[in-house]
Design an enzyme around this catalytic site. Sequence first.
Site, short mmCIF file in Angstrom:
data_model
loop_
_atom_site.label_atom_id
_atom_site.label_comp_id
_atom_site.label_asym_id
_atom_site.label_seq_id
_atom_site.Cartn_x
_atom_site.Cartn_y
_atom_site.Cartn_z
N ILE A 12 40.63 57.09 54.37
CA ILE A 12 39.28 57.65 54.54
C ILE A 12 38.88 58.68 53.50
CG2 ILE A 12 39.23 57.27 57.01
CD1 ILE A 12 39.64 60.44 57.04
N GLY A 14 39.01 58.41 50.16
CA GLY A 14 38.64 57.87 48.84
C GLY A 14 37.14 57.83 48.64
N ASP A 16 35.11 55.15 47.93
CA ASP A 16 34.36 54.05 48.56
C ASP A 16 34.21 54.26 50.04
OD1 ASP A 16 34.38 53.05 46.10
OD2 ASP A 16 35.85 51.47 46.48
N LEU A 83 41.23 49.55 51.74
CA LEU A 83 40.86 50.22 50.49
C LEU A 83 42.01 51.06 49.95
CD1 LEU A 83 37.30 51.48 51.48
CD2 LEU A 83 37.94 49.34 50.42
N THR A 130 40.68 43.50 42.28
CA THR A 130 40.19 44.21 41.08
C THR A 130 40.01 43.32 39.85
OG1 THR A 130 40.81 45.91 39.47
CG2 THR A 130 42.61 44.86 40.64
N GLU A 132 41.02 44.21 37.11
CA GLU A 132 42.22 44.45 36.30
C GLU A 132 43.22 43.29 36.37
OE1 GLU A 132 43.22 47.18 34.23
OE2 GLU A 132 41.08 47.54 34.31
N LYS A 162 48.26 44.46 42.48
CA LYS A 162 47.03 43.94 43.12
C LYS A 162 47.01 42.41 43.11
CE LYS A 162 44.28 47.44 44.36
NZ LYS A 162 43.56 47.56 45.63
P1 NAP Z 1 40.34 56.13 45.46
O1 NAP Z 1 39.15 57.06 45.42
O2 NAP Z 1 41.46 56.33 44.49
O3 NAP Z 1 40.90 56.16 46.96
C1 NAP Z 1 42.15 55.65 47.28
C2 NAP Z 1 42.56 56.17 48.65
O4 NAP Z 1 43.92 55.73 48.90
C3 NAP Z 1 42.54 57.70 48.78
O5 NAP Z 1 41.96 58.01 50.01
C4 NAP Z 1 44.03 58.06 48.78
O6 NAP Z 1 44.36 59.14 49.61
C5 NAP Z 1 44.66 56.84 49.42
N1 NAP Z 1 46.07 56.73 49.07
C6 NAP Z 1 46.62 56.43 47.88
N2 NAP Z 1 47.96 56.41 47.99
C7 NAP Z 1 48.26 56.71 49.28
C8 NAP Z 1 49.45 56.83 50.04
N3 NAP Z 1 50.62 56.64 49.49
N4 NAP Z 1 49.39 57.15 51.34
C9 NAP Z 1 48.18 57.36 51.91
N5 NAP Z 1 47.00 57.26 51.24
C10 NAP Z 1 47.04 56.93 49.96
O7 NAP Z 1 39.88 54.61 45.32
P2 NAP Z 1 38.41 53.95 45.38
O8 NAP Z 1 37.78 54.12 44.04
O9 NAP Z 1 37.70 54.41 46.60
O10 NAP Z 1 38.78 52.39 45.49
C11 NAP Z 1 39.01 51.79 46.77
C12 NAP Z 1 39.79 50.50 46.58
O11 NAP Z 1 39.11 49.61 45.70
C13 NAP Z 1 41.20 50.67 45.98
O12 NAP Z 1 42.05 49.73 46.58
C14 NAP Z 1 41.03 50.34 44.51
O13 NAP Z 1 42.24 49.86 43.94
C15 NAP Z 1 39.98 49.24 44.61
N6 NAP Z 1 39.14 49.14 43.41
C16 NAP Z 1 38.41 50.20 43.00
C17 NAP Z 1 37.62 50.07 41.87
C18 NAP Z 1 36.75 51.21 41.37
O14 NAP Z 1 36.24 51.10 40.26
N7 NAP Z 1 36.54 52.27 42.15
C19 NAP Z 1 37.55 48.84 41.19
C20 NAP Z 1 38.33 47.78 41.65
C21 NAP Z 1 39.11 47.94 42.77
P3 NAP Z 1 44.37 60.66 49.09
O15 NAP Z 1 42.93 61.08 49.05
O16 NAP Z 1 45.19 61.33 50.11
O17 NAP Z 1 45.00 60.60 47.72
O1 F7E Z 2 39.22 53.76 32.39
C1 F7E Z 2 39.28 54.24 28.76
C2 F7E Z 2 40.45 53.54 29.43
O2 F7E Z 2 40.51 55.03 34.11
C3 F7E Z 2 38.14 53.02 31.86
C4 F7E Z 2 39.99 51.86 38.57
O3 F7E Z 2 39.03 52.15 39.56
O4 F7E Z 2 38.58 50.27 37.46
C5 F7E Z 2 39.29 51.48 37.27
O5 F7E Z 2 40.28 51.33 36.24
C6 F7E Z 2 38.36 52.79 30.35
C7 F7E Z 2 39.77 52.31 30.01
O6 F7E Z 2 39.17 52.96 34.76
C8 F7E Z 2 40.01 57.79 28.74
O7 F7E Z 2 41.49 53.28 28.48
C9 F7E Z 2 39.32 56.30 27.34
O8 F7E Z 2 39.69 51.31 29.01
O9 F7E Z 2 37.98 55.02 34.22
P1 F7E Z 2 39.24 54.30 33.90
P2 F7E Z 2 39.99 51.59 34.70
O10 F7E Z 2 41.28 51.74 34.02
O11 F7E Z 2 39.06 50.57 34.15
C10 F7E Z 2 39.39 49.13 37.84
C11 F7E Z 2 38.49 47.95 38.02
C12 F7E Z 2 40.27 49.41 39.01
O12 F7E Z 2 40.57 48.53 39.81
C13 F7E Z 2 40.93 50.74 39.06
O13 F7E Z 2 41.34 51.06 40.38
O14 F7E Z 2 38.21 54.05 29.71
N1 F7E Z 2 39.50 55.67 28.53
N2 F7E Z 2 39.64 57.59 27.44
C14 F7E Z 2 39.92 56.57 29.43
N3 F7E Z 2 40.23 56.44 30.73
C15 F7E Z 2 40.61 57.57 31.41
N4 F7E Z 2 40.90 57.49 32.74
N5 F7E Z 2 40.74 58.78 30.77
C16 F7E Z 2 40.45 58.95 29.44
O15 F7E Z 2 40.55 60.05 28.89
#
Ligand code: NAP
Ligand code: F7E
Length: 364
Positions: A12, A14, A16, A83, A130, A132, A162
């Site tokens: 809860i 995170g 989303d 999530l 994802t 990814e 994933k």
């Molecule tokens: P987020 O902000 O990183 O939230 C992840 C949640 O998981 C947090 O509440 C975190 O709790 C909890 N968590 C992580 N490790 C845990 C553990 N060991 N035990 C208990 N809780 C744990 O992620 P989000 O951006 O909302 O994304 C939600 C989902 O969508 C994830 O599965 C992510 O991989 C997927 N996703 C996200 C994106 C994106 O761009 N946002 C894109 C593709 C897929 P704490 O707050 O306690 O750390």
């Molecule tokens: O990076 C570049 C980095 O960490 C985006 C997660 O929600 O989306 C997310 O993963 C891009 C990458 O997101 C920095 O190398 C440059 O190319 O914001 P990011 P991500 O890696 O795309 C996917 C879909 C998920 O599923 C994941 O959970 O930006 N980049 N300079 C950087 N990235 C970070 N973090 N920090 C830098 O300083």
Amino acid sequence: MKKMKKAFITWITGQDWSYLAQLLLDKWYEVHGIKRRASSFNTERIDYLFENKNFNLHYWDLTDSANLIKLISEIKPDEIYNLAAQSHVHVSFEMPEYTANADGIWTLRLLEAIRIAWLEKTTKFYQASTSELFWWLEYNRPEAWYTEESPMHPRSPYGCAKLYAMWITRNYKESYDMFACNWILFNHESPVRWETFVTRKITMAVAKISLWLQNKLLLWNLDAKRDWWHAKDYVDAMWLMLQQEKCEDYVISTWETNTVRDFVNWSFEEVWINIEWRWKWIEEKWYNKKTWECIVEVDSRYFRPAEVDFLLWDSTKARKELWWIPKYSVRDMCKEMVASDVEKFRKQEILKNHWYEILEQYEI
Ligand code: NAP
Ligand code: F7E
């Protein structure tokens, strides 16, 4: 009277979830969220929900299968939104084993808990997958749209974990005739995005630089391209997916891709700072055109051993079947994020100065 639906959401705290919770409570759901215990408060994103009597919080950790089975058996949720994840790609290179457990095996535990509680024919399950999982470069298609048929090639321990979670969800659907679906999500962001993802890192730094609270923003791959969209649009789509008759995997995306460099430019435009870059790639530096101070620099500490350089998806299937259309453009989202961070840091500074004045007044 119509029975109130029950939703169970991991986790809860995170980004989303904070949006999804509001959407489900507005739709008159009984909502159950779980969180891990922390030694400090981390419920900032959801504090406003505690007044709602339909909102329930349970403590639990992903390594705790027994408690999970107990919770699922007692609550008997109609819908489960998974999530939970260690969602940071860079961190997954530093903690690969933990990431495999949190993002891969954890999904299996959850699916098994549904079966053990005899709920596989009644509970609908949603897995947050994802973009990814995909990578084109090896296939010599550097700048082409991805589709559902594109080859999967995860480039990080996060992507690999994933991939397992996605296939075990598909396997449980096929083996036990469960309503278990994957949603392949592209990067979605918001003002409550965690601070180390690139968009929020940029908007926070830009806000602080504009208020003279920070000198420089350090980044790595400025040429990486992402299909960014607003998390609020995504939770609408997520709920819609579980309301379908047929259980299907979908991809949701905006049909637009932009570089990290574009996002930096837009963010500085929002605070009226003109910037100019000098030198290319590893030596790249950006200057404030008014003061000629260096305000953006490339820093190799953020380097990833393998990188997904480009993301753009054709989401025709989801748009046709779910009638989902995003409300936000990437520029609107950037504007909202910068404005929110400027407001946040300005308030913090006012409060800090106010306290200094009081302390001075009383000579403390
Ligand atoms: P987020 O902000 O990183 O939230 C992840 C949640 O998981 C947090 O509440 C975190 O709790 C909890 N968590 C992580 N490790 C845990 C553990 N060991 N035990 C208990 N809780 C744990 O992620 P989000 O951006 O909302 O994304 C939600 C989902 O969508 C994830 O599965 C992510 O991989 C997927 N996703 C996200 C994106 C994106 O761009 N946002 C894109 C593709 C897929 P704490 O707050 O306690 O750390
Ligand atoms: O990076 C570049 C980095 O960490 C985006 C997660 O929600 O989306 C997310 O993963 C891009 C990458 O997101 C920095 O190398 C440059 O190319 O914001 P990011 P991500 O890696 O795309 C996917 C879909 C998920 O599923 C994941 O959970 O930006 N980049 N300079 C950087 N990235 C970070 N973090 N920090 C830098 O300083």
